[in-house]
Design an enzyme around this catalytic site. Structure first.
Site, PDB file in Angstrom:
ATOM      1  CG  HIS A 189      13.994 121.089  28.516  1.00  0.00           C
ATOM      2  ND1 HIS A 189      14.756 120.502  29.496  1.00  0.00           N
ATOM      3  CD2 HIS A 189      14.291 120.434  27.368  1.00  0.00           C
ATOM      4  CE1 HIS A 189      15.491 119.549  28.971  1.00  0.00           C
ATOM      5  NE2 HIS A 189      15.219 119.468  27.672  1.00  0.00           N
ATOM      6  CG  HIS A 232      12.899 116.037  29.299  1.00  0.00           C
ATOM      7  ND1 HIS A 232      12.094 116.567  28.329  1.00  0.00           N
ATOM      8  CD2 HIS A 232      14.174 116.174  28.842  1.00  0.00           C
ATOM      9  CE1 HIS A 232      12.833 116.996  27.326  1.00  0.00           C
ATOM     10  NE2 HIS A 232      14.099 116.788  27.605  1.00  0.00           N
TER      11      HIS A 232
HETATM   12 FE   LIG Z   1      15.701 117.756  26.517  1.00  0.00          FE
END
Ligand SMILES: [Fe+2]
Length: 295
Positions: free
Chosen positions: A111, A270
């Protein structure tokens, strides 16, 4: 690289030392004590390293919350999380805790932070306080590289497309609501987001305001393409999600206590790896406000 973009790849930094940790993105920085006020020159070098590497890491920065907040404010205004409460004395600092008995780990999906907000966070700073003996690494994916690796046909198709990103619906492809996900994480108190917008439509290809580079912009908040149904969107989103996760486009960071990571949500996804069941991990996080849309 678009014309007019000035990067410092061809000259050494004067104060900091930089060590890239992967081919695609990510660099460790040495030579900076972030507990002290940053000179303009030092901040300029750190910011340039951040633009060039998309995610930067520091070791041994055992900052107090006040020092961490002072450092963060150098980067811009603080972005307050619509759902989560911060430390009592420092509401800008979120404490992310996974205890020995928690099973849910915050951020364990690919995300970009707060894509559901009309003005998503520019960058996120995460400072490690307690780290399990093994596991709990964070992975990052290069969304410039993901865009660059698409065919010209796919780039042209995606150019006008926007996507709906949601902060609290059961996410596309299964999953639970935010309240359900956090129900076991007693340390992370939810607050009512009130009138704050938690569904936002953003372009699926965004242009970085500092570098001028284009990057893919999707993550686990992305529900469907704007104007298409969930079912119609699924094959395209599924392809793009898989494409972005190719190992060649990623780096992986092994935390130590007092490690600090700063990533650019405008060009990075990430993933917090949830592989340390039975151990405790505690982090402090500050996010910096982003720019106005359109991107
Ligand atoms: Fe995050």
């Amino acid at each position: 690289m678009p014309e007019g973009v000035q990067l410092w790849n061809d000259r050494p930094y004067e104060t900091i030392r930089l060590k890239r940790i992967a081919g695609a993105l990510g660099a460790e920085i040495e030579g900076a004590d972030l507990s002290k006020p940053l000179t303009d020159a030092l901040y300029g070098e750190i910011y340039q390293a951040f633009l060039e590497n998309q995610v930067i890491f520091f070791r041994d920065q055992d900052l107090t919350p006040a020092q961490f907040l002072a450092f963060a404010k150098r980067w811009g205004d603080i972005h307050l999380h619509p759902y989560m409460t911060g430390l009592d004395d420092y509401p800008e600092v979120l404490e992310l805790v996974k205890t020995e008995t928690d099973t849910y780990a915050f951020g364990s999906s690919w995300h970009s932070d707060q894509m559901f907000a009309p003005k998503p966070a520019k960058c996120t700073m995460l400072l490690a306080r307690e780290i399990p003996p093994a596991g709990g690494d964070t992975m990052f994916a290069d969304m410039y590289g993901a865009y660059d690796a698409l065919s010209d046909g796919m780039k042209a198709m995606l150019a006008p497309i926007k996507a709906l990103n949601s902060g609290d619906k059961k996410r596309a492809g299964g999953g639970s609501s935010r309240a359900e996900r956090y129900s076991g994480a007693q340390k992370m108190k939810l607050k009512d987001p009130g009138p704050i917008q938690t569904d936002s439509v953003h372009p699926i290809v965004r242009t970085h305001p500092d570098t001028g580079r284009k990057g893919l912009y999707l993550g686990s908040h992305t529900q469907h393409l704007d104007g298409l149904t969930v079912e119609e969107s699924a094959p395209i989103l599924s392809y793009l999600r898989t494409h972005c996760r190719r190992p060649e486009l990623t780096c992986r960071f092994r935390w130590q206590p007092a490690s600090l990571a700063i990533w650019d949500n405008r060009c990075v996804q990430h993933y917090a790896i949830n592989d340390y069941q039975g151990y405790r991990r505690r982090m402090h996080r500050i996010t910096i406000k982003g720019e106005d849309a359109p991107f």
